[in-house]
Design a protein around this motif. Structure first.
Motif, PDB file in Angstrom:
ATOM      1  N   LEU A   1       4.342  -0.076  -4.535  1.00 41.36           N
ATOM      2  CA  LEU A   1       3.073  -0.109  -3.795  1.00 41.36           C
ATOM      3  C   LEU A   1       1.911  -0.515  -4.705  1.00 41.36           C
ATOM      4  O   LEU A   1       1.027  -1.278  -4.288  1.00 41.36           O
ATOM      5  CB  LEU A   1       2.800   1.268  -3.186  1.00 41.36           C
ATOM      6  CG  LEU A   1       3.696   1.685  -2.015  1.00 41.36           C
ATOM      7  CD1 LEU A   1       3.422   3.131  -1.620  1.00 41.36           C
ATOM      8  CD2 LEU A   1       3.485   0.774  -0.816  1.00 41.36           C
ATOM      9  N   SER A   2       1.918  -0.023  -5.928  1.00 50.55           N
ATOM     10  CA  SER A   2       0.829  -0.335  -6.858  1.00 50.55           C
ATOM     11  C   SER A   2       0.830  -1.813  -7.223  1.00 50.55           C
ATOM     12  O   SER A   2      -0.236  -2.450  -7.266  1.00 50.55           O
ATOM     13  CB  SER A   2       0.955   0.520  -8.121  1.00 50.55           C
ATOM     14  OG  SER A   2       0.941   1.898  -7.806  1.00 50.55           O
ATOM     15  N   VAL A   3       1.987  -2.355  -7.490  1.00 45.86           N
ATOM     16  CA  VAL A   3       2.088  -3.777  -7.823  1.00 45.86           C
ATOM     17  C   VAL A   3       1.607  -4.628  -6.647  1.00 45.86           C
ATOM     18  O   VAL A   3       0.892  -5.624  -6.823  1.00 45.86           O
ATOM     19  CB  VAL A   3       3.537  -4.144  -8.210  1.00 45.86           C
ATOM     20  CG1 VAL A   3       3.712  -5.667  -8.260  1.00 45.86           C
ATOM     21  CG2 VAL A   3       3.892  -3.529  -9.556  1.00 45.86           C
ATOM     22  N   TRP A   4       2.002  -4.233  -5.439  1.00 44.19           N
ATOM     23  CA  TRP A   4       1.544  -4.969  -4.256  1.00 44.19           C
ATOM     24  C   TRP A   4       0.026  -4.950  -4.162  1.00 44.19           C
ATOM     25  O   TRP A   4      -0.605  -5.971  -3.846  1.00 44.19           O
ATOM     26  CB  TRP A   4       2.154  -4.341  -2.998  1.00 44.19           C
ATOM     27  CG  TRP A   4       1.556  -4.883  -1.730  1.00 44.19           C
ATOM     28  CD1 TRP A   4       1.847  -6.060  -1.102  1.00 44.19           C
ATOM     29  CD2 TRP A   4       0.518  -4.266  -0.948  1.00 44.19           C
ATOM     30  NE1 TRP A   4       1.066  -6.220   0.021  1.00 44.19           N
ATOM     31  CE2 TRP A   4       0.243  -5.132   0.144  1.00 44.19           C
ATOM     32  CE3 TRP A   4      -0.178  -3.061  -1.057  1.00 44.19           C
ATOM     33  CZ2 TRP A   4      -0.711  -4.831   1.111  1.00 44.19           C
ATOM     34  CZ3 TRP A   4      -1.142  -2.766  -0.096  1.00 44.19           C
ATOM     35  CH2 TRP A   4      -1.393  -3.641   0.967  1.00 44.19           C
ATOM     36  N   MET A   5      -0.599  -3.803  -4.463  1.00 46.61           N
ATOM     37  CA  MET A   5      -2.053  -3.707  -4.389  1.00 46.61           C
ATOM     38  C   MET A   5      -2.719  -4.575  -5.451  1.00 46.61           C
ATOM     39  O   MET A   5      -3.725  -5.246  -5.175  1.00 46.61           O
ATOM     40  CB  MET A   5      -2.491  -2.250  -4.550  1.00 46.61           C
ATOM     41  CG  MET A   5      -3.996  -2.032  -4.391  1.00 46.61           C
ATOM     42  SD  MET A   5      -4.620  -2.482  -2.760  1.00 46.61           S
ATOM     43  CE  MET A   5      -4.034  -1.081  -1.784  1.00 46.61           C
ATOM     44  N   ILE A   6      -2.186  -4.587  -6.669  1.00 50.51           N
ATOM     45  CA  ILE A   6      -2.780  -5.398  -7.737  1.00 50.51           C
ATOM     46  C   ILE A   6      -2.696  -6.876  -7.381  1.00 50.51           C
ATOM     47  O   ILE A   6      -3.647  -7.637  -7.573  1.00 50.51           O
ATOM     48  CB  ILE A   6      -2.076  -5.129  -9.092  1.00 50.51           C
ATOM     49  CG1 ILE A   6      -2.120  -3.645  -9.436  1.00 50.51           C
ATOM     50  CG2 ILE A   6      -2.741  -5.955 -10.195  1.00 50.51           C
ATOM     51  CD1 ILE A   6      -3.476  -3.022  -9.398  1.00 50.51           C
ATOM     52  N   LYS A   7      -1.579  -7.300  -6.869  1.00 51.53           N
ATOM     53  CA  LYS A   7      -1.416  -8.702  -6.487  1.00 51.53           C
ATOM     54  C   LYS A   7      -2.293  -9.076  -5.300  1.00 51.53           C
ATOM     55  O   LYS A   7      -2.663 -10.245  -5.122  1.00 51.53           O
ATOM     56  CB  LYS A   7       0.058  -8.993  -6.179  1.00 51.53           C
ATOM     57  CG  LYS A   7       0.937  -9.041  -7.429  1.00 51.53           C
ATOM     58  CD  LYS A   7       2.343  -9.480  -7.105  1.00 51.53           C
ATOM     59  CE  LYS A   7       3.165  -9.701  -8.371  1.00 51.53           C
ATOM     60  NZ  LYS A   7       2.685 -10.864  -9.149  1.00 51.53           N
ATOM     61  N   SER A   8      -2.637  -8.094  -4.467  1.00 50.39           N
ATOM     62  CA  SER A   8      -3.507  -8.352  -3.317  1.00 50.39           C
ATOM     63  C   SER A   8      -4.971  -8.478  -3.735  1.00 50.39           C
ATOM     64  O   SER A   8      -5.761  -9.109  -3.044  1.00 50.39           O
ATOM     65  CB  SER A   8      -3.351  -7.238  -2.285  1.00 50.39           C
ATOM     66  OG  SER A   8      -2.023  -7.178  -1.802  1.00 50.39           O
ATOM     67  N   GLY A   9      -5.332  -7.843  -4.846  1.00 47.67           N
ATOM     68  CA  GLY A   9      -6.686  -7.977  -5.358  1.00 47.67           C
ATOM     69  C   GLY A   9      -7.558  -6.761  -5.124  1.00 47.67           C
ATOM     70  O   GLY A   9      -7.253  -5.892  -4.308  1.00 47.67           O
ATOM     71  N   VAL A  10      -8.667  -6.718  -5.871  1.00 52.29           N
ATOM     72  CA  VAL A  10      -9.593  -5.586  -5.783  1.00 52.29           C
ATOM     73  C   VAL A  10     -10.199  -5.481  -4.390  1.00 52.29           C
ATOM     74  O   VAL A  10     -10.440  -4.383  -3.887  1.00 52.29           O
ATOM     75  CB  VAL A  10     -10.719  -5.727  -6.832  1.00 52.29           C
ATOM     76  CG1 VAL A  10     -11.695  -4.561  -6.744  1.00 52.29           C
ATOM     77  CG2 VAL A  10     -10.132  -5.807  -8.234  1.00 52.29           C
ATOM     78  N   GLU A  11     -10.434  -6.636  -3.760  1.00 48.08           N
ATOM     79  CA  GLU A  11     -11.038  -6.599  -2.425  1.00 48.08           C
ATOM     80  C   GLU A  11     -10.143  -5.897  -1.413  1.00 48.08           C
ATOM     81  O   GLU A  11     -10.631  -5.213  -0.495  1.00 48.08           O
ATOM     82  CB  GLU A  11     -11.355  -8.023  -1.950  1.00 48.08           C
ATOM     83  CG  GLU A  11     -10.173  -8.958  -1.803  1.00 48.08           C
ATOM     84  CD  GLU A  11      -9.714  -9.588  -3.110  1.00 48.08           C
ATOM     85  OE1 GLU A  11      -8.775 -10.386  -3.063  1.00 48.08           O
ATOM     86  OE2 GLU A  11     -10.304  -9.275  -4.165  1.00 48.08           O
ATOM     87  N   THR A  12      -8.825  -6.014  -1.570  1.00 39.39           N
ATOM     88  CA  THR A  12      -7.907  -5.290  -0.684  1.00 39.39           C
ATOM     89  C   THR A  12      -7.979  -3.791  -0.930  1.00 39.39           C
ATOM     90  O   THR A  12      -7.943  -2.991   0.006  1.00 39.39           O
ATOM     91  CB  THR A  12      -6.467  -5.785  -0.893  1.00 39.39           C
ATOM     92  OG1 THR A  12      -6.411  -7.195  -0.650  1.00 39.39           O
ATOM     93  CG2 THR A  12      -5.498  -5.084   0.047  1.00 39.39           C
TER      94      THR A  12
END
Length: 355
Positions: free
Chosen positions: A124-135
């Protein structure tokens, strides 16, 4: 192509959840009934450093901590300072992962290998980082109300179990123990927000860093105090429990049909911890990208996450060692939270005046 930026409100939401993080579960301290007083003293101690953090990023609107360090100290010394902050972000992220693993192991799935929940958190954390700070900013607008409602519900339902005589004697804790607890709270969680400055490159340039920090710190402190007072007046010997808030709320029930209220606190803890871990991963990934000159920091999400997960497994043999580290952590974190920011601020002030 213009990158997506987070608003002032979203930045405040992220900061609130970062501060609550894993600390909301540990709202019992050596100060015992004076924990609430230690929180207030810790906030007073942190106030000057809060102004330091906000001043640094206000001198360079639209830039994060790493870009400021490179601009002020040059590439060689700047990368050396960034390396130290990458080390700090990775160590804190590893501790958060281990907190998550131990929490799941202690309260829910004692027979499940600790690596299993870590893999889910890593994914989940990797997915969030790849999605970006705006996500992350948009996600906190949904998650933060859940955290607040969880805390308010547990406060309301715990009223019948409260005994305010448990707060006496007020200020009865020995001075050195009280100040030691306040210093711990200063370091964990308030001064950890130095890592939040690494996200200011994704905050709109017209945002006011002072407003973000003041609103974020004040709101999170109010909820932190509320949780600490709730735990204290319930009257359990919270020092006996690994997760004080979870243990305190576990005594709450509404008749015989509405029990297991502690699930709400567990949910709030997991949401807050996830946001805090993501900030640590953003800080580490952005820092490494600056050091090795990689344009897209998102490419480093997987190796950074794997490193944190590996350290989370091997750093501590058991939960007792993890808690022992918390007593040392406040001294380990002091250079990153106080000394380096003061050096960076001094250099930034000189550089901007020379310009």
């Amino acid at each position: 192509m213009q990158k997506n930026l987070i608003s002032t409100k979203q930045a405040i939401y992220i900061l609130i959840m970062f501060i609550l993080g894993n600390s909301v579960m540990y709202t019992g301290s050596k100060a015992k009934q004076d924990t609430w007083l230690a929180v207030i003293i810790g906030l007073v101690l942190f106030a000057p450093m809060m102004m330091v953090y906000a001043r640094i990023v206000s001198l360079y609107p639209g830039k994060n901590l790493y870009a400021i360090v490179i601009d002020v100290f040059g590439k060689f010394f700047g990368r050396a300072i960034i390396s130290l902050y990458v080390l700090y972000a990775i160590s804190l992220g590893s501790l958060l992962m281990r907190n998550f693993s131990e929490f799941i192991h202690v309260v829910a799935m004692s027979e499940t290998p600790k690596i299993v929940p870590l893999v889910f958190l890593f994914t989940l954390s990797v997915w969030m980082i790849k999605s970006g700070v705006e996500t992350l900013g948009r996600w906190t607008r949904v998650a933060l109300p859940v955290v607040f409602v969880s805390l308010l519900v547990t406060l309301f339902l715990s009223v019948k179990s409260m005994d305010f005589s448990n707060l006496k004697p007020v200020a009865g804790t020995e001075f050195n123990i009280l100040m030691g607890s306040a210093f711990t709270i200063f370091s964990f969680p308030f001064a950890e927000t130095v890592l939040f400055t690494t996200l200011f490159g994704s905050v709109k340039a017209n945002s006011n860093p002072y407003k973000i920090y003041i609103y974020g710190i004040v709101i999170s402190t109010l909820f932190f105090l509320a949780a600490g007072l709730r735990n204290a007046v319930i009257g359990l010997s919270l020092g006996m429990f690994y997760f004080a808030s979870y243990a305190a709320v576990s005594v709450i029930s509404l008749g015989e049909f509405f029990t297991r209220i502690e699930v709400l606190i567990g949910l709030a803890f997991l949401l807050d911890l996830f946001v805090k871990l993501c900030v640590c991963m953003f800080a580490a990934s952005m820092g490494i990208s600056k050091i090795v000159n990689i344009k897209n920091y998102k490419e480093l999400a997987i190796p950074v996450g794997l490193l944190m997960m590996t350290l989370a497994i091997i750093l501590f043999a058991n939960i007792l060692e993890m808690y022992d580290w918390l007593d040392i952590y406040k001294y380990f974190a002091l250079p990153f939270q106080v000394i380096l920011p003061l050096i960076i601020l001094a250099g930034a002030e000189i550089k901007t005046r020379l310009k």
